[in-house]
Scaffold this motif. Structure first.
Motif, PDB file in Angstrom:
ATOM      1  N   VAL A   1       0.583  -1.278  -0.044  1.00 39.86           N
ATOM      2  CA  VAL A   1      -0.284  -0.370   0.465  1.00 39.86           C
ATOM      3  C   VAL A   1       0.816   2.110   0.424  1.00 39.86           C
ATOM      4  CG1 VAL A   1      -1.160   0.964   1.275  1.00 39.86           C
ATOM      5  CG2 VAL A   1      -2.323  -1.088   1.211  1.00 39.86           C
ATOM      6  N   GLY A   2       0.496   2.206  -0.936  1.00 44.23           N
ATOM      7  CA  GLY A   2       1.730   3.204  -1.411  1.00 44.23           C
ATOM      8  C   GLY A   2       0.054   4.865  -0.783  1.00 44.23           C
ATOM      9  N   GLU A   3       0.615   6.125  -0.893  1.00 38.29           N
ATOM     10  CA  GLU A   3       0.962   6.901  -0.184  1.00 38.29           C
ATOM     11  C   GLU A   3      -0.814   7.521  -1.546  1.00 38.29           C
ATOM     12  OE1 GLU A   3       3.143  10.016   0.326  1.00 38.29           O
ATOM     13  OE2 GLU A   3       2.051  11.709  -0.299  1.00 38.29           O
ATOM     14  N   GLY A   4      -0.225   7.696  -3.003  1.00 31.30           N
ATOM     15  CA  GLY A   4      -1.846   7.837  -3.289  1.00 31.30           C
ATOM     16  C   GLY A   4      -1.076   7.878  -5.052  1.00 31.30           C
ATOM     17  N   PRO A   5      -1.562   8.234  -6.434  1.00 29.68           N
ATOM     18  CA  PRO A   5      -1.326   8.069  -7.198  1.00 29.68           C
ATOM     19  C   PRO A   5      -0.506   9.640  -7.762  1.00 29.68           C
ATOM     20  CG  PRO A   5      -3.230   7.591  -7.940  1.00 29.68           C
ATOM     21  CD  PRO A   5      -3.455   7.965  -5.516  1.00 29.68           C
ATOM     22  N   GLY A   6       0.861   9.536  -8.362  1.00 28.09           N
ATOM     23  CA  GLY A   6       1.645  10.726  -9.014  1.00 28.09           C
ATOM     24  C   GLY A   6       1.054  10.942 -10.596  1.00 28.09           C
ATOM     25  N   GLN A   7       1.797  12.062 -11.315  1.00 30.11           N
ATOM     26  CA  GLN A   7       1.144  12.219 -12.567  1.00 30.11           C
ATOM     27  C   GLN A   7       0.993  10.602 -13.475  1.00 30.11           C
ATOM     28  OE1 GLN A   7       3.881  14.943 -14.877  1.00 30.11           O
ATOM     29  NE2 GLN A   7       1.592  15.863 -15.213  1.00 30.11           N
ATOM     30  N   ASN A   8       2.068  10.067 -13.301  1.00 31.08           N
ATOM     31  CA  ASN A   8       2.273   8.783 -14.580  1.00 31.08           C
ATOM     32  C   ASN A   8       0.926   8.134 -14.558  1.00 31.08           C
ATOM     33  OD1 ASN A   8       4.548   8.558 -16.239  1.00 31.08           O
ATOM     34  ND2 ASN A   8       5.667   9.456 -14.279  1.00 31.08           N
ATOM     35  N   GLU A   9       0.694   7.669 -12.842  1.00 28.79           N
ATOM     36  CA  GLU A   9      -0.298   6.964 -12.733  1.00 28.79           C
ATOM     37  C   GLU A   9      -1.848   7.182 -13.046  1.00 28.79           C
ATOM     38  OE1 GLU A   9       1.794   7.523 -10.352  1.00 28.79           O
ATOM     39  OE2 GLU A   9       3.011   5.788 -10.699  1.00 28.79           O
ATOM     40  N   ASP A  10      -1.390   8.547 -12.645  1.00 29.25           N
ATOM     41  CA  ASP A  10      -3.156   9.182 -12.969  1.00 29.25           C
ATOM     42  C   ASP A  10      -3.843   9.569 -14.271  1.00 29.25           C
ATOM     43  OD1 ASP A  10      -4.950  11.102 -12.215  1.00 29.25           O
ATOM     44  OD2 ASP A  10      -4.329  12.681 -13.990  1.00 29.25           O
TER      45      ASP A  10
ATOM     46  N   ARG B   1      -3.511   2.900 -13.625  1.00 26.36           N
ATOM     47  CA  ARG B   1      -2.671   1.996 -12.772  1.00 26.36           C
ATOM     48  C   ARG B   1      -1.358   2.363 -11.672  1.00 26.36           C
ATOM     49  NH1 ARG B   1       0.975  -0.904 -17.014  1.00 26.36           N
ATOM     50  NH2 ARG B   1       0.327  -2.170 -15.094  1.00 26.36           N
ATOM     51  N   PRO B   2      -1.085   2.215 -10.231  1.00 25.91           N
ATOM     52  CA  PRO B   2      -0.491   2.647  -9.839  1.00 25.91           C
ATOM     53  C   PRO B   2       1.119   2.055  -9.877  1.00 25.91           C
ATOM     54  CG  PRO B   2      -1.443   0.843  -8.998  1.00 25.91           C
ATOM     55  CD  PRO B   2      -2.365  -0.023 -10.451  1.00 25.91           C
ATOM     56  N   PHE B   3       2.323   2.805  -9.481  1.00 28.27           N
ATOM     57  CA  PHE B   3       3.199   2.423  -9.465  1.00 28.27           C
ATOM     58  C   PHE B   3       3.985   2.000 -11.002  1.00 28.27           C
ATOM     59  CE2 PHE B   3       2.689   2.479  -4.937  1.00 28.27           C
ATOM     60  CZ  PHE B   3       3.887   3.296  -4.918  1.00 28.27           C
ATOM     61  N   VAL B   4       3.210   3.125 -11.732  1.00 23.85           N
ATOM     62  CA  VAL B   4       3.825   3.196 -13.298  1.00 23.85           C
ATOM     63  C   VAL B   4       5.021   3.585 -13.450  1.00 23.85           C
ATOM     64  CG1 VAL B   4       2.224   1.664 -14.087  1.00 23.85           C
ATOM     65  CG2 VAL B   4       1.600   4.317 -13.777  1.00 23.85           C
TER      66      VAL B   4
ATOM     67  N   ALA C   1       8.261   6.601 -12.394  1.00 23.03           N
ATOM     68  CA  ALA C   1       9.812   6.599 -11.452  1.00 23.03           C
ATOM     69  C   ALA C   1       9.888   5.623  -9.926  1.00 23.03           C
ATOM     70  CB  ALA C   1      10.849   7.445 -11.460  1.00 23.03           C
ATOM     71  N   ALA C   2       8.897   5.506  -9.415  1.00 25.20           N
ATOM     72  CA  ALA C   2       8.880   5.117  -8.314  1.00 25.20           C
ATOM     73  C   ALA C   2       8.081   3.604  -8.015  1.00 25.20           C
ATOM     74  CB  ALA C   2       7.752   5.765  -7.077  1.00 25.20           C
ATOM     75  N   GLY C   3       8.035   3.172  -9.119  1.00 21.08           N
ATOM     76  CA  GLY C   3       7.103   2.031  -9.390  1.00 21.08           C
ATOM     77  C   GLY C   3       8.171   0.860  -9.981  1.00 21.08           C
TER      78      GLY C   3
ATOM     79  N   THR D   1      -1.678  -1.290  -4.104  1.00 21.03           N
ATOM     80  CA  THR D   1      -2.513  -0.355  -4.265  1.00 21.03           C
ATOM     81  C   THR D   1      -2.024   1.621  -3.494  1.00 21.03           C
ATOM     82  OG1 THR D   1      -4.979   0.677  -3.879  1.00 21.03           O
ATOM     83  CG2 THR D   1      -4.147  -0.974  -2.274  1.00 21.03           C
ATOM     84  N   ASN D   2      -2.700   1.739  -2.966  1.00 23.35           N
ATOM     85  CA  ASN D   2      -2.921   3.092  -2.447  1.00 23.35           C
ATOM     86  C   ASN D   2      -3.391   3.685  -1.376  1.00 23.35           C
ATOM     87  OD1 ASN D   2      -0.373   4.440  -3.938  1.00 23.35           O
ATOM     88  ND2 ASN D   2      -1.486   4.573  -5.735  1.00 23.35           N
ATOM     89  N   VAL D   3      -3.130   4.620  -0.593  1.00 21.00           N
ATOM     90  CA  VAL D   3      -4.373   4.734   0.897  1.00 21.00           C
ATOM     91  C   VAL D   3      -5.686   5.633   0.010  1.00 21.00           C
ATOM     92  CG1 VAL D   3      -4.186   6.634   2.707  1.00 21.00           C
ATOM     93  CG2 VAL D   3      -2.268   5.073   2.371  1.00 21.00           C
TER      94      VAL D   3
ATOM     95  N   TYR E   1       9.741   2.050   3.621  1.00 17.68           N
ATOM     96  CA  TYR E   1      10.242   3.249   2.823  1.00 17.68           C
ATOM     97  C   TYR E   1       9.655   3.756   1.483  1.00 17.68           C
ATOM     98  CZ  TYR E   1      13.642   5.422   6.541  1.00 17.68           C
ATOM     99  OH  TYR E   1      14.126   6.281   6.951  1.00 17.68           O
ATOM    100  N   HIS E   2       8.862   5.288   1.410  1.00 15.49           N
ATOM    101  CA  HIS E   2       8.811   4.944  -0.034  1.00 15.49           C
ATOM    102  C   HIS E   2       9.157   4.822  -1.093  1.00 15.49           C
ATOM    103  CE1 HIS E   2       5.701   6.098  -3.413  1.00 15.49           C
ATOM    104  NE2 HIS E   2       5.132   6.447  -2.531  1.00 15.49           N
ATOM    105  N   PRO E   3       9.639   4.128  -2.017  1.00 17.67           N
ATOM    106  CA  PRO E   3      10.337   3.715  -3.106  1.00 17.67           C
ATOM    107  C   PRO E   3      10.773   5.872  -3.720  1.00 17.67           C
ATOM    108  CG  PRO E   3       8.488   2.621  -4.049  1.00 17.67           C
ATOM    109  CD  PRO E   3       8.517   3.324  -2.553  1.00 17.67           C
TER     110      PRO E   3
HETATM  111  N1  URA Z   1       3.106   6.732  -5.617  1.00 18.53           N
HETATM  112  C1  URA Z   1       2.773   6.044  -5.042  1.00 18.53           C
HETATM  113  O1  URA Z   1       2.680   6.814  -3.447  1.00 18.53           O
HETATM  114  N2  URA Z   1       1.325   5.411  -5.234  1.00 18.53           N
HETATM  115  C2  URA Z   1       1.608   4.789  -6.930  1.00 18.53           C
HETATM  116  O2  URA Z   1       0.846   4.451  -6.823  1.00 18.53           O
HETATM  117  C3  URA Z   1       2.628   5.444  -6.783  1.00 18.53           C
HETATM  118  C4  URA Z   1       3.837   6.743  -6.122  1.00 18.53           C
END
Ligand code: URA
Ligand code: SF4
Length: 232
Positions: free
Chosen positions: A46-55, A59-62, A64-66, A86-88, A165-167
């Protein structure tokens, strides 16, 4: 539940998320990001929330962090399709700002329902917002690489929580990458122990003939890991 029932339940949740307007994050999103992965997995990240690419992709974590997350999973021989990610919050906070408490609260029922369906043995939190959701009051710098039981009211009925940690933090601060590699390397052993604990707690557990030995061995074998990684 069968695999197909779980898949259908997860798809139903995703469909609701994709049209949800329960908080202000609905206004700025391109696509909601419900999460994805194996309906049969024992491990949820479980991550935090979508970033620009995810938005953009839904799809989650697609981004750089992904990529880093995928690299870290690869290190232990896992693929992203093997787990559920998924994300919070399921919609991108504007300009990647932190999610607000009321947004996290509004989105929480989706995460809870996903966890009820998946019933993971291990729940990996990525970053401090996820940590706060599952292990409130802990500081990531202190508890990364450690585990504790998850409160069943989160939807994860019998899960061991594990803080990473968060990637994205490791992308900003290179020295954290090695820490994340070390923390991730402990996940397979953690899963073996979490499985054993669930089997021991389950009402239809095997007669206690072989099981205690197997459990004891697992616990013995992981004592070193406990010390090395600070697992509880
Ligand atoms: N960071 C997050 O926390 N979630 C994502 O899906 C992508 C980046
Ligand atoms: Fe709904 Fe969650 Fe998106 Fe808010 S962040 S609109 S609660 S899906």
């Amino acid at each position: 539940m069968t695999t197909e029932e779980r898949r259908a339940a997860l798809e139903a949740i995703a469909a609701e998320v994709s049209t949800c307007t329960d908080c202000r994050l609905a206004q700025g999103r391109t696509r909601a990001v419900p999460g994805e992965g194996s309906p049969d997995t024992e491990v949820v990240l479980v991550g935090e929330g979508p970033g620009q690419n995810e938005d953009r992709q839904g799809r989650p974590f697609v981004g750089a962090a992904g990529s880093l997350l995928q690299e870290l999973l690869g290190m232990i021989g896992w693929k992203r399709e093997d787990v559920f990610i998924t994300n919070v919050v399921k919609c991108r906070p504007p300009n990647n700002r932190d999610p607000e408490p009321d947004e996290i609260a509004a989105c929480q029922p989706y995460l809870r329902r996903q966890l009820e369906v998946l019933d993971p043995a291990v729940l990996v939190t990525l970053g401090r917002f996820s940590l706060q959701t599952f292990m409130p009051g802990d500081r990531i710098s202190r508890v990364h690489g450690t585990s504790r039981p998850i409160d069943p009211s989160t939807g994860a009925r019998a899960a061991t929580g594990y803080a990473l940690y968060h990637p994205a933090a490791a992308l900003r601060q290179g020295s954290l990458k090695e820490t994340m590699q070390r923390d991730m390397a402990a996940v397979p052993d953690l899963l073996i122990r979490a499985r054993a604990e669930r089997a021991a707690d389950s009402p239809d557990a095997e007669e206690p003939t072989d099981a205690p030995d197997a459990t004891a061995q697992t616990e013995d074998a992981s004592m070193n890991d406990n010390e090395q990684y600070g697992l509880l």
